[in-house]
Write a protein that holds these residues in place. Structure first.
Motif, short mmCIF file in Angstrom:
data_model
loop_
_atom_site.label_atom_id
_atom_site.label_comp_id
_atom_site.label_asym_id
_atom_site.label_seq_id
_atom_site.Cartn_x
_atom_site.Cartn_y
_atom_site.Cartn_z
N ALA A 57 0.83 -1.21 0.00
CA ALA A 57 0.00 0.00 0.00
C ALA A 57 0.86 1.26 0.00
N GLY A 58 2.08 1.17 0.52
CA GLY A 58 2.97 2.32 0.55
C GLY A 58 3.64 2.61 -0.78
N LEU A 59 3.57 1.66 -1.70
CA LEU A 59 4.18 1.87 -3.03
C LEU A 59 3.24 2.67 -3.92
N PRO A 60 3.80 3.37 -4.91
CA PRO A 60 2.92 4.00 -5.90
C PRO A 60 2.07 2.92 -6.58
N ARG A 61 0.83 3.26 -6.92
CA ARG A 61 -0.11 2.27 -7.46
C ARG A 61 0.40 1.57 -8.70
N ALA A 62 1.20 2.24 -9.50
CA ALA A 62 1.66 1.66 -10.76
C ALA A 62 2.70 0.56 -10.53
N ILE A 63 3.45 0.61 -9.46
CA ILE A 63 4.55 -0.33 -9.25
C ILE A 63 4.06 -1.78 -9.12
N PRO A 64 3.11 -2.11 -8.23
CA PRO A 64 2.66 -3.51 -8.19
C PRO A 64 2.04 -3.98 -9.51
N PHE A 65 1.28 -3.10 -10.15
CA PHE A 65 0.67 -3.45 -11.43
C PHE A 65 1.74 -3.76 -12.47
N LEU A 66 2.74 -2.90 -12.58
CA LEU A 66 3.80 -3.11 -13.57
C LEU A 66 4.63 -4.34 -13.24
N LEU A 67 4.84 -4.61 -11.97
CA LEU A 67 5.59 -5.81 -11.58
C LEU A 67 4.82 -7.07 -11.97
N VAL A 68 3.53 -7.11 -11.69
CA VAL A 68 2.70 -8.27 -12.08
C VAL A 68 2.66 -8.40 -13.60
N LEU A 69 2.45 -7.30 -14.28
CA LEU A 69 2.42 -7.32 -15.75
C LEU A 69 3.75 -7.80 -16.32
N GLY A 70 4.86 -7.29 -15.79
CA GLY A 70 6.18 -7.70 -16.26
C GLY A 70 6.46 -9.17 -16.03
N LEU A 71 6.11 -9.67 -14.83
CA LEU A 71 6.30 -11.10 -14.55
C LEU A 71 5.43 -11.96 -15.45
N LEU A 72 4.21 -11.54 -15.68
CA LEU A 72 3.30 -12.30 -16.53
C LEU A 72 3.80 -12.33 -17.97
N LEU A 73 4.21 -11.18 -18.50
CA LEU A 73 4.74 -11.14 -19.87
C LEU A 73 6.02 -11.95 -20.00
N ALA A 74 6.92 -11.80 -19.03
CA ALA A 74 8.17 -12.57 -19.07
C ALA A 74 7.88 -14.06 -19.01
N GLY A 75 6.93 -14.44 -18.16
CA GLY A 75 6.59 -15.85 -18.04
C GLY A 75 6.01 -16.43 -19.31
N VAL A 76 5.23 -15.63 -20.03
CA VAL A 76 4.64 -16.10 -21.28
C VAL A 76 5.69 -16.16 -22.39
N LEU A 77 6.62 -15.23 -22.38
CA LEU A 77 7.60 -15.15 -23.46
C LEU A 77 8.83 -16.03 -23.27
N ILE A 78 9.16 -16.38 -22.03
CA ILE A 78 10.35 -17.20 -21.78
C ILE A 78 9.98 -18.68 -21.94
N PRO A 79 10.61 -19.34 -22.91
CA PRO A 79 10.30 -20.77 -23.08
C PRO A 79 10.93 -21.59 -21.95
N GLY A 80 10.33 -22.72 -21.68
CA GLY A 80 10.89 -23.61 -20.67
C GLY A 80 10.41 -23.28 -19.27
N TRP A 81 11.22 -22.55 -18.54
CA TRP A 81 10.91 -22.28 -17.13
C TRP A 81 10.09 -21.01 -16.89
N GLY A 82 9.63 -20.34 -17.90
CA GLY A 82 8.85 -19.12 -17.75
C GLY A 82 7.54 -19.33 -17.00
N TRP A 83 7.03 -20.55 -17.03
CA TRP A 83 5.78 -20.85 -16.33
C TRP A 83 5.90 -20.60 -14.83
N ILE A 84 7.11 -20.67 -14.29
CA ILE A 84 7.30 -20.42 -12.85
C ILE A 84 6.93 -18.98 -12.52
N LEU A 85 7.26 -18.04 -13.40
CA LEU A 85 6.90 -16.64 -13.18
C LEU A 85 5.39 -16.45 -13.22
N VAL A 86 4.75 -17.13 -14.14
CA VAL A 86 3.28 -17.05 -14.24
C VAL A 86 2.65 -17.69 -13.00
#
Length: 93
Positions: A20-49
């Motif tokens: 809650a102390g973080l700017p609102r965009a930071i958690p959203f961007l972190l989740v979005l980044g992890l989700l995109l990286a997980g989808v794009l990284i072959p093999g072990w990317g599913w761990i991020l998702v």
């Protein structure tokens, strides 16, 4: 409220306060980044998702008593989609 739920909420409180102390965009961007990286990284990317799915499930559990039925349906749908992506990434054909 059950004692198990109360203890879970108490244990989650410090993390929620930091989020809650973080700017609102930071958690959203972190989740979005992890989700995109997980989808794009072959093999072990599913761990991020899977991490994103667990995070969303944790938030759903914490917010469940305060959500209206339509909000519950939408959030369960988002978690289900994230879980489906995790499974399809982890066990490709």
């Amino acid at each position: 409220m059950s004692p198990l739920r109360e203890s879970f909420e108490r244990a989650s409180a410090p993390v929620l306060q930091k989020l809650a102390g973080l700017p609102r965009a930071i958690p959203f961007l972190l989740v979005l980044g992890l989700l995109l990286a997980g989808v794009l990284i072959p093999g072990w990317g599913w761990i991020l998702v899977a991490l994103v799915t667990l995070f969303l499930l944790w938030l759903l559990f914490l917010g469940w008593p305060r959500l209206t039925p339509p909000e519950r349906v939408m959030r369960v749908a988002v978690v289900a989609i994230a879980a489906a992506i995790t499974v399809t990434q982890a066990f490709p054909r």
